[in-house]
Design a protein around this motif. Structure first.
Motif, mmCIF file in Angstrom:
data_model
loop_
_atom_site.group_PDB
_atom_site.id
_atom_site.type_symbol
_atom_site.label_atom_id
_atom_site.label_comp_id
_atom_site.label_asym_id
_atom_site.label_seq_id
_atom_site.Cartn_x
_atom_site.Cartn_y
_atom_site.Cartn_z
ATOM 1 N N GLN A 165 0.828 -1.199 0.000
ATOM 2 C CA GLN A 165 0.000 0.000 0.000
ATOM 3 C C GLN A 165 0.873 1.265 0.000
ATOM 4 O OE1 GLN A 165 -2.748 0.315 3.283
ATOM 5 N NE2 GLN A 165 -3.866 1.979 2.293
ATOM 6 N N ARG A 166 1.926 1.234 0.800
ATOM 7 C CA ARG A 166 2.804 2.403 0.890
ATOM 8 C C ARG A 166 3.442 2.699 -0.471
ATOM 9 N NH1 ARG A 166 8.383 2.300 3.240
ATOM 10 N NH2 ARG A 166 8.157 0.639 2.127
ATOM 11 N N ILE A 167 3.888 1.661 -1.165
ATOM 12 C CA ILE A 167 4.528 1.863 -2.464
ATOM 13 C C ILE A 167 3.528 2.383 -3.490
ATOM 14 C CG2 ILE A 167 5.598 0.633 -4.400
ATOM 15 C CD1 ILE A 167 7.131 -0.956 -2.340
ATOM 16 N N LEU A 168 2.328 1.815 -3.471
ATOM 17 C CA LEU A 168 1.304 2.270 -4.424
ATOM 18 C C LEU A 168 0.962 3.738 -4.164
ATOM 19 C CD1 LEU A 168 -1.036 -0.874 -4.493
ATOM 20 C CD2 LEU A 168 0.643 -0.182 -6.214
ATOM 21 N N GLU A 169 0.875 4.100 -2.894
ATOM 22 C CA GLU A 169 0.561 5.498 -2.564
ATOM 23 C C GLU A 169 1.685 6.435 -2.988
ATOM 24 O OE1 GLU A 169 -0.463 5.288 1.571
ATOM 25 O OE2 GLU A 169 -2.524 4.643 1.125
ATOM 26 N N GLU A 170 2.911 5.955 -2.828
ATOM 27 C CA GLU A 170 4.057 6.778 -3.230
ATOM 28 C C GLU A 170 4.061 7.000 -4.744
ATOM 29 O OE1 GLU A 170 8.779 6.619 -2.361
ATOM 30 O OE2 GLU A 170 7.535 5.545 -0.923
ATOM 31 N N LEU A 171 3.720 5.946 -5.495
ATOM 32 C CA LEU A 171 3.656 6.065 -6.959
ATOM 33 C C LEU A 171 2.540 7.031 -7.368
ATOM 34 C CD1 LEU A 171 4.165 2.326 -7.992
ATOM 35 C CD2 LEU A 171 5.719 4.216 -8.520
ATOM 36 N N ALA A 172 1.424 6.944 -6.671
ATOM 37 C CA ALA A 172 0.296 7.833 -6.965
ATOM 38 C C ALA A 172 0.697 9.285 -6.689
ATOM 39 C CB ALA A 172 -0.920 7.436 -6.140
ATOM 40 N N ALA A 173 1.372 9.493 -5.572
ATOM 41 C CA ALA A 173 1.788 10.850 -5.204
ATOM 42 C C ALA A 173 2.796 11.386 -6.214
ATOM 43 C CB ALA A 173 2.391 10.848 -3.799
ATOM 44 N N ASP A 174 3.526 10.477 -6.842
ATOM 45 C CA ASP A 174 4.542 10.857 -7.812
ATOM 46 C C ASP A 174 3.925 11.162 -9.186
ATOM 47 O OD1 ASP A 174 7.105 11.416 -8.530
ATOM 48 O OD2 ASP A 174 7.716 9.334 -8.847
ATOM 49 N N GLY A 175 2.613 11.032 -9.299
ATOM 50 C CA GLY A 175 1.938 11.422 -10.538
ATOM 51 C C GLY A 175 1.832 10.360 -11.606
ATOM 52 N N PHE A 176 1.952 9.102 -11.227
ATOM 53 C CA PHE A 176 1.761 8.039 -12.225
ATOM 54 C C PHE A 176 0.286 7.957 -12.610
ATOM 55 C CE2 PHE A 176 5.981 6.727 -11.032
ATOM 56 C CZ PHE A 176 6.473 6.169 -12.205
ATOM 57 N N ASP A 177 0.021 7.777 -13.904
ATOM 58 C CA ASP A 177 -1.362 7.646 -14.360
ATOM 59 C C ASP A 177 -1.875 6.216 -14.148
ATOM 60 O OD1 ASP A 177 -1.642 10.324 -15.510
ATOM 61 O OD2 ASP A 177 -0.129 9.626 -16.950
ATOM 62 N N PHE A 178 -0.979 5.268 -14.425
ATOM 63 C CA PHE A 178 -1.373 3.862 -14.298
ATOM 64 C C PHE A 178 -0.310 3.062 -13.546
ATOM 65 C CE2 PHE A 178 -3.850 5.149 -17.990
ATOM 66 C CZ PHE A 178 -5.094 4.594 -17.691
ATOM 67 N N ILE A 179 -0.776 2.183 -12.692
ATOM 68 C CA ILE A 179 0.110 1.204 -12.070
ATOM 69 C C ILE A 179 -0.424 -0.159 -12.468
ATOM 70 C CG2 ILE A 179 1.027 0.281 -9.916
ATOM 71 C CD1 ILE A 179 0.314 3.041 -8.644
ATOM 72 N N LEU A 180 0.399 -0.922 -13.186
ATOM 73 C CA LEU A 180 -0.016 -2.271 -13.598
ATOM 74 C C LEU A 180 0.612 -3.277 -12.650
ATOM 75 C CD1 LEU A 180 0.360 -2.343 -17.500
ATOM 76 C CD2 LEU A 180 -1.714 -2.121 -16.155
ATOM 77 N N CYS A 181 -0.217 -4.113 -12.038
ATOM 78 C CA CYS A 181 0.288 -5.133 -11.136
ATOM 79 C C CYS A 181 0.250 -6.480 -11.846
ATOM 80 C CB CYS A 181 -0.561 -5.189 -9.867
ATOM 81 S SG CYS A 181 -0.664 -3.607 -9.020
ATOM 82 N N ASP A 182 1.428 -7.007 -12.152
ATOM 83 C CA ASP A 182 1.521 -8.300 -12.835
ATOM 84 C C ASP A 182 1.438 -9.395 -11.779
ATOM 85 O OD1 ASP A 182 1.991 -10.341 -14.616
ATOM 86 O OD2 ASP A 182 4.151 -9.973 -14.761
ATOM 87 N N SER A 183 0.308 -10.065 -11.721
ATOM 88 C CA SER A 183 0.048 -11.048 -10.663
ATOM 89 C C SER A 183 0.762 -12.366 -10.920
ATOM 90 C CB SER A 183 -1.455 -11.301 -10.578
ATOM 91 O OG SER A 183 -1.726 -12.360 -9.685
ATOM 92 N N PRO A 184 1.191 -13.053 -9.855
ATOM 93 C CA PRO A 184 1.645 -14.429 -10.063
ATOM 94 C C PRO A 184 0.446 -15.341 -10.317
ATOM 95 C CG PRO A 184 1.729 -13.862 -7.731
ATOM 96 C CD PRO A 184 1.312 -12.616 -8.461
ATOM 97 N N ALA A 185 0.714 -16.547 -10.825
ATOM 98 C CA ALA A 185 -0.363 -17.521 -10.996
ATOM 99 C C ALA A 185 -0.824 -17.985 -9.620
ATOM 100 C CB ALA A 185 0.139 -18.699 -11.826
ATOM 101 N N GLY A 186 -1.947 -18.663 -9.594
ATOM 102 C CA GLY A 186 -2.435 -19.204 -8.328
ATOM 103 C C GLY A 186 -3.315 -18.223 -7.584
ATOM 104 N N ILE A 187 -3.695 -18.626 -6.350
ATOM 105 C CA ILE A 187 -4.573 -17.750 -5.571
ATOM 106 C C ILE A 187 -3.977 -17.521 -4.189
ATOM 107 C CG2 ILE A 187 -6.743 -18.242 -6.776
ATOM 108 C CD1 ILE A 187 -7.357 -20.374 -4.737
ATOM 109 N N GLU A 188 -2.645 -17.583 -4.115
ATOM 110 C CA GLU A 188 -1.991 -17.406 -2.830
ATOM 111 C C GLU A 188 -1.705 -15.938 -2.571
ATOM 112 O OE1 GLU A 188 0.067 -20.474 -1.271
ATOM 113 O OE2 GLU A 188 -1.671 -21.519 -2.084
ATOM 114 N N LYS A 189 -0.842 -15.708 -1.578
ATOM 115 C CA LYS A 189 -0.602 -14.354 -1.086
ATOM 116 C C LYS A 189 -0.212 -13.340 -2.162
ATOM 117 C CE LYS A 189 1.549 -11.987 2.751
ATOM 118 N NZ LYS A 189 2.605 -12.015 3.772
ATOM 119 N N GLY A 190 0.736 -13.733 -3.024
ATOM 120 C CA GLY A 190 1.199 -12.794 -4.057
ATOM 121 C C GLY A 190 0.056 -12.356 -4.971
#
Lengths: 270, 82
Positions: free
Chosen positions: A103-128
């Motif tokens: 959350q902290r990293i995403l907020e920092e990116l947002a504050a830095d003016g990024f328009d899009f943040i793409l999160c490349d998910s791992p396979a599966g349904i675990e923590k990542g």
């Protein structure tokens, strides 16, 4: 406004990273400031597909642990100046990612003016996979027209509808998009492969793109050039269309029907 | 008869896939959102009922509904015909 988009699928090997890399490039080419984050902790791969594997010094987990700044860990793309990559860590520690850290990293990116943040998910349904989708505003669900991929993606839809911040806060939930990959119009025509319409009907999702099966995808990953940058390939055009739809353009689907053969081609079996 | 069989083609495999998925997805979606113990409850109920009547595993249907302020667990068991 920063939009967080998770690229997810449940099943492995359906083209999540290929898609994250190409959509990231496509958005950057349309003038957007984009960060692509690899959430596959322990199995870093986005850097290879993006062709920046030799420039990884710090990774996602380093930033979370405060071992470097976010700026130091973000790798700027050599081809597109508004595109950045945050590599996954190769640690085997499954608990390296924490919700607070992400959350902290995403907020920092947002504050830095990024328009899009793409999160490349791992396979599966675990923590990542869970953390990759948790903060998302939108989801690109990558599906192959094949039974196990469709079933797994429906599991993911269930999780998007319940285990995300938007679902928990009850503010409309995550907006879901279906992206079909490895689509073979020829096999659809002969009844060997489910069609876009079939998959759309089963999952009940809006289609954001259909990427045809093509050798170009392997060639592009061999070279470390996201396939969308190979202008001559239909795969690139299909991804460009998907990017346009994500940005709200109305673009008809292409490459979903087998090109009609001419009389001579049919005669000579060409 | 054999000649007729020649003309009756099996359904295309994509259609079979679509039908299977349609049923499966519908089934899994109804189970979703309900408590995690539903599949286990279903299995145990099946075991108990089978002590008395020999029923098909498919014959036990459990539905979980959430309405305003209350939750309903609906159970139906189809008994075999005599």
């Amino acid at each position: 406004m920063t939009e967080i988009i998770v690229v997810t699928s449940g099943k492995g090997g359906v083209g999540k990273t290929t898609t994250a890399a190409s959509i990231g490039c496509g958005l950057a080419r349309r003038g957007k400031r984009v960060a692509v984050i690899d959430f596959d902790i322990g199995l870093r791969n986005l850097d290879l597909i993006m062709g920046c594997e030799r420039r990884v010094v710090y990774d996602f987990v380093n930033v979370i642990h405060g071992e470097c700044t976010l700026k130091q860990a973000l790798i700027r793309d050599k081809r597109l100046e508004s595109l950045y990559v945050l590599a996954a860590s190769q640690t085997r520690d499954k608990d390296a990612l924490t919700p607070e850290g992400v959350q902290r990293i995403l907020e920092e990116l947002a504050a830095d003016g990024f328009d899009f943040i793409l999160c490349d998910s791992p396979a599966g349904i675990e923590k990542g996979a869970h953390l990759a989708m948790y903060f998302a505003d939108r989801a690109i669900v990558v599906v192959n027209p094949e039974v196990s991929s469709v079933r797994d993606s429906d599991r993911i839809l269930g999780l998007l509808a319940s285990k995300t911040r938007r679902a928990e806060n009850g503010n409309g939930g995550v907006r879901e998009h279906l992206l079909l990959t490895r689509y073979s119009p020829r096999r659809v025509a002969t009844g060997e492969m489910m069609s876009v319409g079939d998959v759309k009907e089963i999952l009940g999702l809006e289609v954001v793109g259909v990427i045809p099966e093509s050798n170009e995808v392997l060639t592009a990953s061999n070279a470390g050039t996201p396939v969308i940058l190979n202008e001559e390939s239909v795969v690139s055009l299909a991804y460009q269309d998907a990017v346009a739809r994500l940005l709200g353009d109305t673009v008809p689907l292409r490459f979903i029907e087998e090109p009609k053969k001419g009389f001579l081609a049919r005669l000579f079996g060409g | 008869m054999r000649l007729l069989g020649l003309f009756r083609r099996p359904p295309p495999s994509a259609q079979v896939a679509k039908e299977r998925l349609r049923i499966l997805v519908a089934q899994e979606r109804t189970a979703r959102g309900g408590p995690d113990y539903l599949p286990l409850l279903r299995r145990e109920l099946l075991k108990v009922i089978r002590k008395y009547v020999n029923i098909d595993p498919e014959a036990v249907h459990i539905r979980f509904d959430r309405a305003e302020g209350h939750e309903v667990l609906e159970l139906s068991v189809a008994l075999p015909g005599k």
